[in-house]
Write a protein that holds these residues in place. Structure first.
Motif, PDB file in Angstrom:
ATOM      1  N   SER A  28      30.872  31.434  39.015  1.00  0.00           N
ATOM      2  CA  SER A  28      30.469  30.853  37.554  1.00  0.00           C
ATOM      3  C   SER A  28      32.005  30.469  36.666  1.00  0.00           C
ATOM      4  O   SER A  28      31.931  29.446  36.171  1.00  0.00           O
ATOM      5  N   GLY A  29      32.736  31.405  36.804  1.00  0.00           N
ATOM      6  CA  GLY A  29      34.128  31.127  36.203  1.00  0.00           C
ATOM      7  C   GLY A  29      34.832  29.976  36.458  1.00  0.00           C
ATOM      8  O   GLY A  29      35.262  29.208  35.896  1.00  0.00           O
ATOM      9  N   CYS A  58      33.180  25.564  43.655  1.00  0.00           N
ATOM     10  CA  CYS A  58      33.486  26.703  44.284  1.00  0.00           C
ATOM     11  C   CYS A  58      32.345  27.264  45.463  1.00  0.00           C
ATOM     12  O   CYS A  58      31.305  27.214  45.070  1.00  0.00           O
ATOM     13  N   ASP A  59      32.799  27.026  46.629  1.00  0.00           N
ATOM     14  CA  ASP A  59      31.891  27.531  47.657  1.00  0.00           C
ATOM     15  C   ASP A  59      31.915  29.111  48.100  1.00  0.00           C
ATOM     16  O   ASP A  59      33.201  29.443  48.108  1.00  0.00           O
ATOM     17  N   ASP A  66      31.948  39.504  49.552  1.00  0.00           N
ATOM     18  CA  ASP A  66      30.703  40.168  49.867  1.00  0.00           C
ATOM     19  C   ASP A  66      29.959  41.044  48.831  1.00  0.00           C
ATOM     20  O   ASP A  66      28.718  41.233  48.887  1.00  0.00           O
ATOM     21  N   ASP A  67      30.844  41.257  47.660  1.00  0.00           N
ATOM     22  CA  ASP A  67      29.858  41.977  46.754  1.00  0.00           C
ATOM     23  C   ASP A  67      29.339  40.655  45.619  1.00  0.00           C
ATOM     24  O   ASP A  67      29.877  40.024  45.024  1.00  0.00           O
ATOM     25  N   GLU A  68      28.131  40.856  45.425  1.00  0.00           N
ATOM     26  CA  GLU A  68      27.235  39.947  44.950  1.00  0.00           C
ATOM     27  C   GLU A  68      27.522  39.546  43.576  1.00  0.00           C
ATOM     28  O   GLU A  68      27.605  38.554  42.811  1.00  0.00           O
ATOM     29  N   LYS A  69      27.707  40.775  42.990  1.00  0.00           N
ATOM     30  CA  LYS A  69      28.173  40.595  41.290  1.00  0.00           C
ATOM     31  C   LYS A  69      29.401  40.108  41.083  1.00  0.00           C
ATOM     32  O   LYS A  69      29.554  39.049  40.432  1.00  0.00           O
ATOM     33  N   THR A  70      30.390  40.542  42.039  1.00  0.00           N
ATOM     34  CA  THR A  70      31.665  40.055  41.766  1.00  0.00           C
ATOM     35  C   THR A  70      31.859  38.260  42.156  1.00  0.00           C
ATOM     36  O   THR A  70      32.436  37.536  41.436  1.00  0.00           O
ATOM     37  N   ALA A  71      31.132  38.380  43.301  1.00  0.00           N
ATOM     38  CA  ALA A  71      31.149  36.703  43.655  1.00  0.00           C
ATOM     39  C   ALA A  71      30.530  35.643  42.609  1.00  0.00           C
ATOM     40  O   ALA A  71      31.069  34.657  42.355  1.00  0.00           O
TER      41      ALA A  71
END
Length: 225
Positions: free
Chosen positions: A18-19, A27-28, A8-13
């Motif tokens: 991207s990686g 990646c969904d 749920d953390d947008e930055k982490t997701a």
């Protein structure tokens, strides 16, 4: 590889997704617990990466529900909750690995790749039998003397390991590695607790025991000798 990320953390997701995509994986990304459970049970993935703390439905409940529904996709928990008891909870819920934040993406990628390479259960056998105890690996059902026995996912895996090693001693260390994927001793009674629960289900209601404790060594599943 097709990966489901429930975070749920947008930055982490964004960072993780991207990686994965840079490494040519699909990646969904899902940010809500209920939506993640729906996606994980409806679609086929090679690996699921799930946070423990999520809106609407927590990661432990998601994985437990997936396992109860018969979803065998490897799961890695990615979370800031990193105590030993928390790791045990995650693995008991049906997780296959556990990585604590903050983390290096290279380590996450290596773990995801390792999970995707795990060999499936041997296909030549779809059932296991020890004496009058039978296990159906496809339907994930267990019965003894014609009576169906309801097992939780970890209990099922524990029994499968014991049945595949019929008559041989399986040590506590072997069980920690094969059932919980621990390559260290977590200093908990997780094995003993599950053995006790399993024995209560497969032995106590019946005429003779199959699951035997080998003192100071481990456990063995076999017919009376």
């Amino acid at each position: 590889m097709r990966i489901l990320l429930i975070e749920d953390d947008e930055k982490t997701a964004t960072y993780i997704a991207s990686g994965f995509r840079e490494n040519r994986h699909v990646c969904d990304c899902i940010t809500d617990g209920h939506d993640g459970l729906f996606q994980g049970t409806r679609e086929k993935y090679d690996v699921v990466v799930v946070d423990r703390m999520l809106p609407s439905l927590d990661g432990l409940t998601i994985v437990k529900t997936m396992r109860t529904a018969g979803v065998k996709t490897p799961v890695i928990f990615l979370t800031s909750v990193g105590g030993i008891d928390d790791r045990v909870d995650g693995l008991e819920a049906g997780g296959d690995d556990y990585l604590v934040k903050p983390f290096a993406f290279s380590e996450l990628l290596a773990r995801v790749n390792a999970l995707s390479r795990r060999p499936p259960f041997q296909n030549e056998k779809t059932t296991l039998q020890v004496d009058d105890l039978e296990m159906d690996l496809i339907q994930r059902r267990v019965n003894r003397q014609g009576q169906e026995i309801s097992l939780l996912p970890k209990e099922f895996t524990l029994l499968e390991v014991l049945m595949r090693n019929e008559g041989r001693i399986v040590t506590r260390t072997m069980l920690l590695e094969r059932v919980w994927d621990f390559h260290f001793d977590p200093k908990t009674s997780v094995v003993e607790t599950h053995i006790s629960r399993l024995r209560a289900k497969i032995d106590k209601p019946f005429t003779h025991p199959l699951l035997h404790t080998v003192r100071s060594t481990g456990y063995s599943l076999h017919a009376p000798r």
